[in-house]
Design an enzyme around this catalytic site. Structure first.
Site, PDB file in Angstrom:
ATOM      1  N   GLY A 157      -1.078  -0.649   7.069  1.00  0.00           N
ATOM      2  CA  GLY A 157       0.066  -0.069   7.777  1.00  0.00           C
ATOM      3  C   GLY A 157      -0.181   1.397   8.056  1.00  0.00           C
ATOM      4  N   GLU A 158       0.896   2.173   8.104  1.00  0.00           N
ATOM      5  CA  GLU A 158       0.847   3.631   8.293  1.00  0.00           C
ATOM      6  C   GLU A 158       0.373   4.044   9.681  1.00  0.00           C
ATOM      7  OE1 GLU A 158      -1.605   5.494   5.357  1.00  0.00           O
ATOM      8  OE2 GLU A 158      -0.665   4.451   3.676  1.00  0.00           O
TER       9      GLU A 158
END
Length: 558
Positions: free
Chosen positions: A525-526
């Protein structure tokens, strides 16, 4: 009044009404006339809402007055301002009946005959209906006045209209108090005179190259009208075998089409991480406790996460958004505060959020991206952080696409096989418990996440500002799916940066008919996939702009 020409000539945008009520039979006949109007693809997308409430009329009048003041200030000089102020532009409170004529954009979620050339066709159908209503009212001795000087976002919110319902405006309906001497009011007050006869001109020859800028490519003249062909010609004539740069060629053409130029440039790329907590995380569906959301946001702010490293490596501006983390961050942090609440409610037994919170998510996400666009940026990547959000994303995919939950669930941040079975059971129960409406927004509010919807709202705003939209992994792709359902055209601007290790992500990309740039088994993610893929996107632009052509390099094509 039965003569058709007289009815057509007498139709007026009425602003003065008597106190007479509009009989039900009159409005029923008029709305039936509207229903008989042409409807593109027989969609029946036109909807009608009647307003009789004094309180609602008063609120709509306030919206008008606010925008009327802005319109007054936009006039060119004092004489025009005076003329404008002399116009009576509404009768919202005086008319006995208000009518809101709308069109339903959700019909575009499926293939609709007649809308391939332009989605605006459904709006045009609603306008045809409005004209039929006007003519019917005129024939019956009544009339209508169109009020469009409104903030349409506030207007929809005030009336509680769903996101997919778009109003043409507010229409005042009643018994006309004057015939305006059979002339439009603008004409009587000398604002503007209407021509006696319509403009008509026959087009007798093709104008294939009119009003476009010719560009020479290898001795061949092409035009902006043929931009797609021109880009392909430019790509094919670089010093390489045709197609040999593979996906870089696809990206180069897409980016050129988005920016509508043969020499695209990526300006001030931005990455935005939206973070929020999820009530469903309290039921043990994640490998990590909910507090990790807060911890990771602090890590982002301190520059210690993977996304910080990659953004610094590739000179990408990074912003962190608190969409709804279950924590009060210090006000002196470099954090964009867009908190809806301290996490969603658990949707195991009830709705994750209210309809108001859903609307607020889209509005706040849109506002954040609009501010970035105003800095001159034309490329934005989306990332997320939120313990439990793979569960939320999986449920959203299941209910939006009608797939079994087992096809949509993965290991998220790394649950073991036993916990994966438990996660499947919990989320199956979640969907079985739902007894709400079948429309998209009802499902979104019930099963959603604050950061996911803020990303969706931001993506729509990015599309409206003609930005490249870099989509990260599974959860960001679910946000994109929602944006796509609301505006299918957004797919043209989207670059899917990597295929997540989540098993459902490939199914979702296949549904969108999209290919990812990378497949590195990422599941962090991120926005890390966007940042890692960014140099490849830059390479596509670089070869298009800087690589020699066969002609310029003096290289033979064969």
């Amino acid at each position: 009044m039965f003569d058709l020409d007289e009815i057509l000539k007498s139709r007026r945008d009425t602003r003065h009404f008597t106190d007479d009520e509009v009989p039900d039979s009159v409005i029923e006949k008029a709305l039936q006339a509207g229903h008989w109007a042409p409807s593109v693809g027989l969609t029946d997308a036109t909807k009608y809402y009647l307003i009789k409430s004094t309180e609602i009329k008063k609120a709509i009048k306030e919206l008008f007055l606010d925008y009327d003041k802005k319109a007054t200030n936009q006039t060119d000089n004092e004489q025009q301002k005076s003329q404008y102020q002399a116009l009576k532009l509404e009768a919202i409170e005086e008319a006995s009946l208000g009518l809101v004529i709308c069109y339903d954009r959700s019909v575009l979620n499926n293939f609709t005959i007649g809308t391939v050339g332009s989605n605006e066709a459904i709006k045009f159908s609603a306008v045809c209906a409005a004209q039929n209503i006007w003519l019917s009212l005129t024939e019956q001795g009544y009339s209508m006045g169109w009020v469009s000087i409104l903030n349409y976002y506030e207007f929809k919110k005030l009336l509680g209209l769903p996101e997919n319902i778009e109003p043409l405006g507010y229409f005042c309906v009643g018994k006309p108090a004057t015939n305006y001497e059979n002339q439009p009011m603008l004409q009587q007050l000398n604002w503007k005179q209407k021509l006696e006869k319509p403009f008509v001109e026959e087009i007798s020859k093709l104008h294939l190259n009119n009003e476009v800028t010719p560009v020479e490519l290898g001795g061949k003249m092409v035009t902006d009208f043929d931009l797609s062909e021109a880009l392909q010609y430019k790509i094919n004539n670089k010093t390489k075998p045709a197609g040999s740069l593979g996906m870089l060629e696809v990206l180069a053409k897409q980016i050129g089409m988005v920016f509508q130029t043969l020499e695209p440039k990526i300006i001030q790329p931005n990455m935005v991480i939206f973070a929020a907590d999820h009530g469903i995380a309290n039921h043990g569906v994640s490998a990590y406790p909910q507090d990790v959301t807060r911890q990771m946001v602090i890590n982002f702010l301190e520059g210690g996460a993977a996304i910080n490293v990659f953004c610094k490596q590739h000179n990408i501006q990074l912003s962190i958004v608190d969409s709804g983390v279950n924590y009060d961050f210090s006000t002196n942090t470099n954090l964009i505060s867009a908190k809806i609440a301290k996490g969603t409610q658990s949707f195991l037994h009830g709705a994750a959020m209210s309809a108001t919170e859903l609307d607020l998510c889209f509005a706040k996400g849109s506002k954040i991206v609009k501010a970035i666009a105003e800095t001159g940026s034309n490329c934005i990547g989306f990332g997320e952080m939120g313990i439990g959000n793979t569960s939320t994303a999986s449920v959203l995919m299941s209910v939006i696409l009608g797939l079994p939950i087992e096809d949509c669930v993965g290991k998220g941040t790394g649950v073991d096989d036993e916990k994966l079975l438990f996660k499947n059971e919990i989320l199956r129960k979640v969907i079985e418990n739902y007894k709400g409406s079948d429309d998209l927004d009802s499902k979104l509010a019930y099963f959603g996440g604050f950061e996911i919807f803020q990303m969706a709202g931001g993506m729509i705003e990015a599309y409206n500002n003609n930005m490249l939209i870099l989509v990260d992994g599974f959860i960001c792709s679910i946000a994109f799916l929602i944006a796509f359902k609301k505006n299918p055209g957004i797919i043209q601007n989207a670059i899917f940066c990597h295929q997540s290790a989540e098993q459902a992500h490939m199914k979702l990309l296949n549904y969108l008919n999209a290919k990812s740039i990378l497949n590195l088994n990422l599941r962090l993610g991120e926005g890390t996939g966007c940042a890692v893929a960014f140099p490849i996107i830059q390479s596509a632009v670089a070869f298009l702009n800087e690589m020699a052509s066969f002609e310029s390099a003096g290289v033979s094509k064969k």
